[in-house]
Each structure stands twice: as C-alpha cells, then as structure tokens.
Design a protein around this motif. Structure first.
Motif, PDB file in Angstrom:
ATOM      1  N   PRO A 204      -4.466  -3.137  -7.777  1.00  0.00           N
ATOM      2  CA  PRO A 204      -3.279  -3.110  -8.646  1.00  0.00           C
ATOM      3  C   PRO A 204      -2.257  -2.051  -8.247  1.00  0.00           C
ATOM      4  O   PRO A 204      -1.067  -2.208  -8.518  1.00  0.00           O
ATOM      5  CB  PRO A 204      -3.862  -2.826 -10.032  1.00  0.00           C
ATOM      6  CG  PRO A 204      -5.221  -2.264  -9.788  1.00  0.00           C
ATOM      7  CD  PRO A 204      -5.704  -2.870  -8.521  1.00  0.00           C
ATOM      8  N   ALA A 205      -2.687  -0.991  -7.621  1.00  0.00           N
ATOM      9  CA  ALA A 205      -1.765   0.076  -7.242  1.00  0.00           C
ATOM     10  C   ALA A 205      -1.072  -0.204  -5.922  1.00  0.00           C
ATOM     11  O   ALA A 205       0.151  -0.103  -5.790  1.00  0.00           O
ATOM     12  CB  ALA A 205      -2.508   1.409  -7.190  1.00  0.00           C
ATOM     13  N   SER A 206      -1.864  -0.578  -4.897  1.00  0.00           N
ATOM     14  CA  SER A 206      -1.309  -0.748  -3.553  1.00  0.00           C
ATOM     15  C   SER A 206      -0.983  -2.182  -3.194  1.00  0.00           C
ATOM     16  O   SER A 206      -0.210  -2.431  -2.264  1.00  0.00           O
ATOM     17  CB  SER A 206      -2.287  -0.185  -2.521  1.00  0.00           C
ATOM     18  OG  SER A 206      -3.485  -0.956  -2.514  1.00  0.00           O
ATOM     19  N   GLY A 207      -1.595  -3.147  -3.893  1.00  0.00           N
ATOM     20  CA  GLY A 207      -1.417  -4.550  -3.541  1.00  0.00           C
ATOM     21  C   GLY A 207      -2.229  -4.987  -2.350  1.00  0.00           C
ATOM     22  O   GLY A 207      -2.122  -6.128  -1.889  1.00  0.00           O
ATOM     23  N   VAL A 208      -3.069  -4.085  -1.835  1.00  0.00           N
ATOM     24  CA  VAL A 208      -3.880  -4.390  -0.656  1.00  0.00           C
ATOM     25  C   VAL A 208      -5.091  -5.236  -1.067  1.00  0.00           C
ATOM     26  O   VAL A 208      -5.752  -4.939  -2.064  1.00  0.00           O
ATOM     27  CB  VAL A 208      -4.346  -3.086   0.022  1.00  0.00           C
ATOM     28  CG1 VAL A 208      -5.335  -3.374   1.136  1.00  0.00           C
ATOM     29  CG2 VAL A 208      -3.139  -2.322   0.567  1.00  0.00           C
ATOM     30  N   PRO A 209      -5.408  -6.303  -0.313  1.00  0.00           N
ATOM     31  CA  PRO A 209      -6.577  -7.121  -0.637  1.00  0.00           C
ATOM     32  C   PRO A 209      -7.876  -6.321  -0.522  1.00  0.00           C
ATOM     33  O   PRO A 209      -8.028  -5.474   0.364  1.00  0.00           O
ATOM     34  CB  PRO A 209      -6.541  -8.238   0.404  1.00  0.00           C
ATOM     35  CG  PRO A 209      -5.127  -8.278   0.880  1.00  0.00           C
ATOM     36  CD  PRO A 209      -4.644  -6.873   0.804  1.00  0.00           C
ATOM     37  N   ARG A 210      -8.800  -6.616  -1.430  1.00  0.00           N
ATOM     38  CA  ARG A 210     -10.111  -5.975  -1.435  1.00  0.00           C
ATOM     39  C   ARG A 210     -11.158  -7.054  -1.696  1.00  0.00           C
ATOM     40  O   ARG A 210     -11.016  -7.865  -2.597  1.00  0.00           O
ATOM     41  CB  ARG A 210     -10.139  -4.902  -2.524  1.00  0.00           C
ATOM     42  CG  ARG A 210     -11.439  -4.142  -2.646  1.00  0.00           C
ATOM     43  CD  ARG A 210     -11.208  -2.829  -3.391  1.00  0.00           C
ATOM     44  NE  ARG A 210     -10.509  -3.014  -4.648  1.00  0.00           N
ATOM     45  CZ  ARG A 210     -11.132  -3.114  -5.828  1.00  0.00           C
ATOM     46  NH1 ARG A 210     -12.452  -3.074  -5.894  1.00  0.00           N
ATOM     47  NH2 ARG A 210     -10.432  -3.268  -6.948  1.00  0.00           N
TER      48      ARG A 210
END
Length: 277
Positions: A204-210
C-alpha cells in the motif's frame, strides 16, 4: 558449460521448504525434489493478470487442458528437481555423444546447435514421462540460453510476470534449467530467483508487488523447473540485483492432432500403470 546425466532413481525425500506466509522458498543451499499437482486454469485470472505488462494476453483458447497432448486426468503441475542434471565446471568442454535418453543427458555448451537443443528437450520430455507427469505426444517448440543482468525496473521484481501459453500457443509445457555459470564469478549473484506466483498484492505504501502465495526458487547449478504453461503457472524471472543469472529455457508443443486425443489418453493411462512418483 556441459551438462551430463544423473540417473533417475526413486525420488529422494526433499528437505522441508520453509514457508513464509504461504510462500515456499527453495534455497540453493540444499537439494529439493518438489512435485505439486495443480488444477489447470479454466479461465482468466484478473488478480494475477493485473501484474503483467500492458498488452499481455489474459487468456487463450482452447484451454490448455483440452489440448491433445494432455492426459485424461488433465492435471497441471509444477516441479523443481535437483540431481537430474549435472553441470560440469569446464565451459570449454566440447560437445560429445548426444543421447536422447533420460539416464544420459546431452552434453552441450554455448555453441549448441538447434538440432542438439531439440534432442535435449526431447530428453527432458522423456524424464517428464518417467516422473509420471503423463503428458501425451509433444515435441520441442523453442530452446535457448539466456543470461539475466541487473535491470532498470526499480523495486518491481515481478515486472516480467507472464503465463507462457497465453503468450505463445506453442508453449504448452515449460522447462527452466539453471546453468550456474555465475557461481564462478567474483561478483556474487543477488536476486534472479524464478518466481511462480499464485497470489500477488501491491504494497500500500510503495505500490510494489509482493508475493503472498506461490514458490520462489533460488538458482542452483543443475536445478530443473518443469511446469505446465497455462495460467496455473504465472511465472517471472525475478530481477537480478547484482551479478547475473544463467539459464537454459525450453518449451514443448503438442505433437498430435485433435483426432488423436483418445490415443493420447490411452498412452497416459498405460504409463500411469507403470510409473509412480
């Protein structure tokens, strides 16, 4: 680089993979023998497709499991096998005595011809059959060496997420072999794992997939990944942070016609009677 055979005996017990949430991480430090049967994708998966590159296909007709080279049980799979292929240290070793036989993998180096690559992939198919994956008649579609280096994709390790069959109708079954050339480098590889995603979320903060569910497979010389190529196996070469990752990729297509479907089924059933995982 040279590959030679390791005889396929009874499956060895695998070390227990360490899950994080529902993520199974297969370390390069120990050998693994993982075979996971999956339900074949029967429609688009918007949740995963949203993480693929723009323009990437979300589905392909006909469904993978309806093809003539799929056996009657129509099970898809994902496998990580150590000890099937041994990779020699000497990259200058010449090609010699190619044998399409599971107990004697082909020797190859970087000058390998397309014909020799095809022989190698046919051998991989034989191994797949002996391991009870029960595929019907197939033939090589494409085989190639690839080396991955650090990219400019920033923090998005999953930028190359895709389903092989959706991208190419002739990619029905897939194989990835880690060559391990980088293990001789002064710069130690960081990153470059193979990712098999079942569930991704965006931070939610960076938008990076996890990744929340699936497999993350570390490179190890001779480690072989085999999988059905539909939406049940969205995969990506995760970004290399430092160093490089050397791999050999092969894809298989059906070598039968729809009217031969029943014959393929009978073949698979016959094999099933004689082979156990």
């Amino acid at each position: 680089m040279r590959m030679s055979a390791a005889r396929l005996g009874a499956p060895r017990p695998a070390p227990r993979a360490q899950p994080t949430n529902s993520v199974v991480r297969l370390s390069s430090e120990v050998e693994h023998h993982l075979v996971e049967w999956l339900n074949c994708a029967d429609g688009p998966n918007p949740r995963l497709h949203n993480f693929t590159a723009a323009g990437s296909p979300a589905w392909r007709e006909p469904p993978l499991s309806s093809l003539c080279c799929f056996p009657k049980h129509r099970r898809c799979f994902r496998a990580v096998l150590d000890g099937v292929v041994k990779v020699a240290e000497d990259p200058e070793e010449a090609l010699s005595d190619l044998h399409v036989d599971c107990s004697n993998w082909a020797s190859l180096n970087r000058s390998v011809s397309s014909e020799q690559q095809n022989m190698l992939t046919e051998c991989a198919l034989s191994c797949r059959r002996e391991r009870s994956f029960l595929v019907g008649p197939v033939e090589p579609s494409l085989a190639t060496f690839r080396t991955y280096y650090p990219s400019d994709e920033g923090l998005d390790k999953w930028h190359d997420l895709h389903a092989d069959y959706y991208d190419n109708a002739e990619h029905v079954f897939s194989a990835i072999l880690f060559m391990g050339d980088e293990q001789r480098d002064d710069t130690r590889r960081v990153g470059g794992e193979a990712g098999m995603a079942d569930h991704l979320v965006r931070d939610p903060a960076s938008g990076v997939p996890r990744i929340m569910r699936g497999h993350v497979v570390e490179p190890r010389a001779g480690r072989l990944i085999l999988f059905s190529s539909g939406g049940e196996n969205y995969n990506a070469p995760l970004s290399v942070i430092r160093g490089r990752r050397s791999t050999f990729h092969a894809w298989f297509k059906c070598a039968c016609k729809p009217e031969e479907h029943e014959r393929s089924y009978n073949y698979a059933d016959e094999v099933h009677q004689h082979v156990e995982l």
